[in-house]
Design an enzyme around this catalytic site. Structure first.
Site, PDB file in Angstrom:
ATOM      1  N   ASP A  62      -7.398   4.143  -3.786  1.00  0.00           N
ATOM      2  CA  ASP A  62      -7.620   4.091  -3.071  1.00  0.00           C
ATOM      3  C   ASP A  62      -8.289   5.839  -2.687  1.00  0.00           C
ATOM      4  O   ASP A  62      -8.539   5.862  -3.677  1.00  0.00           O
ATOM      5  CB  ASP A  62      -6.512   3.518  -1.909  1.00  0.00           C
ATOM      6  CG  ASP A  62      -7.567   3.169  -0.845  1.00  0.00           C
ATOM      7  OD1 ASP A  62      -7.866   2.379  -0.337  1.00  0.00           O
ATOM      8  OD2 ASP A  62      -7.088   4.552   0.450  1.00  0.00           O
TER       9      ASP A  62
ATOM     10  N   LYS B  14       0.915  -1.111  -0.193  1.00  0.00           N
ATOM     11  CA  LYS B  14      -0.384   0.381   0.132  1.00  0.00           C
ATOM     12  C   LYS B  14       0.664   1.384   0.056  1.00  0.00           C
ATOM     13  O   LYS B  14       1.651   0.564   0.938  1.00  0.00           O
ATOM     14  CB  LYS B  14      -0.402  -0.008   1.239  1.00  0.00           C
ATOM     15  CG  LYS B  14      -2.751   0.553   1.678  1.00  0.00           C
ATOM     16  CD  LYS B  14      -3.108   0.070   0.325  1.00  0.00           C
ATOM     17  CE  LYS B  14      -4.664   0.895   0.180  1.00  0.00           C
ATOM     18  NZ  LYS B  14      -5.814   0.258   0.171  1.00  0.00           N
TER      19      LYS B  14
END
Ligand SMILES: NC(=O)C1=CN([C@@H]2O[C@H](COP(=O)(O)OP(=O)(O)OC[C@H]3O[C@@H](n4cnc5c(N)ncnc54)[C@H](OP(=O)(O)O)[C@@H]3O)[C@@H](O)[C@H]2O)C=CC1
Ligand SMILES: O=C(O)CCC(=O)C(=O)O
Length: 447
Positions: free
Chosen positions: A166, A126
């Site tokens: 995201d 991430k």
């Protein structure tokens, strides 16, 4: 068992004491996975979970860019490469002022389990930045994305690490990031997912997280011979995940009564139908406006400032905004109002105390790492299409997405069903996700 878990969490706390979100995510996993490890000799004594909580690599970098007034701005960029035992690192980029190492580590840790559950060969990662896209012009967004990629490109690649979107990163941002990568590397590869349809993107990827969250809930409801038809659904958020979760709910006959953003929520007692949702999509994706503008267009609805929607009566709740947006009091309010199913579209939206409350009430509860895995799974399908230099139809991708969500549900049932038949989806998702990664780590030795 309690002492073993506490000892493990103390060790993690000692090294990461200043990272509350990361500790929260680790605690939720440890409580279910450690008892499983203790019962299985192949994992016991190998420090597999201890290895999994330490990122393989954590990159932090300076991002300098020039705003429309000619001022030089400085942000911080990150990429957390958490675990690559079962495939290249895979996971989104978040652009939001709250982004820090703790938040990205919790997201990367969750991603490892989630990606494992998808059945596809993807490790977990991430990244993101504390950059705030709100109120920025398209040119500022482009300059920031180009500056961000001018460092990130060194650390990623189609066989190494494949970022995606995201919070704050949608197709516009992926376009700017992809353009810079292509220029710097002089190659056209599937290094990012969530791309536009004319330049390597997959059909259904924009819809996949929201649709997948609803497909997962459908699987849960099926265990009770039930479905969405006629149900009242409360959704938080009004971004990518919330919009497509709402779209799918409407199509399958449910009534969606709320959407929200960080300013508050709207409640529409008549339901947000397809036309009203089209208005929201234009408002959010094109005008980049605030959800309260909904009540100007539809005055019969109300806007509740500064609150989350969990006090509204519903059968099904889909938290699709952000982490820790649903606490124990919210859980109690939902239960008191008869909510019987919660499927998380966001990552870790429910606090650990709220989850315990749902479990205590024996309702259907799906953690994000299982129920929102449709997004990254479809990213995996985008990677496959890029490798094949091929394009599947909408129907083909949607069918695969449905199958994957059903497979994830089956894995959760296999590892999470209790003696009385109740399915603890948290336990099921954590153990099923762990087993695949742990087996690969053990097979590959201490690296
Ligand atoms: N996009 C994807 O494919 C996937 C996303 N997720 C998760 O889903 C969630 C939503 O992501 P996505 O829809 O893509 O992001 P978007 O940026 O498209 O939308 C985010 C939404 O959440 C709201 N929000 C953000 N922060 C807060 C906050 N602190 N309090 C209240 N509301 C907030 C935003 O409101 P505002 O505009 O006011 O900030 C916005 O409505 C995140 O948890 C993400 O990690 C999970 C899997 C895949
Ligand atoms: O599609 C992807 O690779 C990332 C999705 C994501 O960030 C997530 O599942 O939280």
């Amino acid at each position: 068992m309690k002492e073993i878990i506490a000892e493990f969490l103390d060790m993690v706390k000692e090294r990461n004491g200043h990272e509350p979100e990361f500790l929260q995510a680790v605690e939720e996993v440890a409580e279910t996975v450690i008892p499983y490890i203790v019962q299985h000799d192949i994992y016991y004594g190998k420090n597999v979970l201890l290895r999994m909580v330490e990122p393989e690599r954590l990159v932090s970098f300076r991002v300098c860019w020039v705003d429309d007034d000619g001022e030089i701005q400085v942000n911080r960029g990150y990429r957390i490469q958490m675990n690559s035992a079962i495939g290249p690192y895979k996971g989104g980029l978040r652009f939001h002022p709250t982004v820090n190492a703790s938040i990205l580590k919790f997201l990367a840790f969750e991603q490892v389990f989630k990606n494992s559950l998808t059945t596809l060969p993807m490790g977990g990662g991430k990244g993101g930045s504390d950059f705030d896209p709100k109120g920025k012009s398209d040119n500022e967004i482009m300059r920031f994305c180009h500056a961000f990629m001018s460092e990130l490109f060194r650390h990623i690649g189609p066989n190494t690490d494949i970022p995606a979107g995201d919070i704050g990163v949608g197709q516009r941002e992926i376009g700017f990031l992809f353009g810079k990568y292509r220029k710097l590397r002089n190659e056209f590869t599937g290094v990012l997912t969530g791309k536009g349809l004319t330049w390597g993107g997959s059909l259904i990827r924009p819809e996949a997280t929201g649709y997948g969250t609803v497909y997962f809930a459908e699987n849960m409801l099926r265990t009770k011979n039930d479905n969405f038809e006629g149900k009242t659904v409360v959704i938080s958020g009004s971004g990518n995940v919330a919009q497509y979760a709402a779209e799918k709910c409407i199509v399958i006959g449910a009534k969606v009564v709320t959407l929200s953003d960080s300013s508050g929520y709207i409640y529409d007692k008549d339901g947000i139908d397809a036309d009203k949702l089209k208005f929201v999509m234009h408002l959010k994706n094109v005008k980049r406006g605030r959800i309260k503008e909904y009540v100007k267009e539809y005055p019969e609805a109300k806007f509740v400032k500064g609150k989350t929607p969990w006090s509204e009566k519903c059968d099904i709740a889909l938290p699709c905004a952000t982490q820790n947006e649903l606490d124990i009091e919210d859980a109690k309010a939902l239960l008191a109002n008869g909510c019987m199913c919660v499927s998380e579209g966001a990552n870790m939206p429910s606090t650990n105390e709220a989850i315990k409350e749902f479990h205590k009430a024996r309702i259907l509860f799906a953690p994000g790492k299982a129920s929102n895995a449709g997004g990254v799974a479809t990213s995996g399908l985008e990677m496959t299409q890029n490798s094949l230099r091929y394009k599947w139809t909408r129907e083909e991708v949607d069918k695969k997405l449905r199958e994957i969500m059903q497979d994830i549900h089956n894995s959760c049932t296999e590892y999470g069903q209790e003696d009385d038949g109740y399915i603890d989806y948290v336990k099921g998702a954590n153990i099923a996700g762990f087993v695949k990664v742990a087996d690969a780590m053990l097979a590959q030795g201490v690296v």
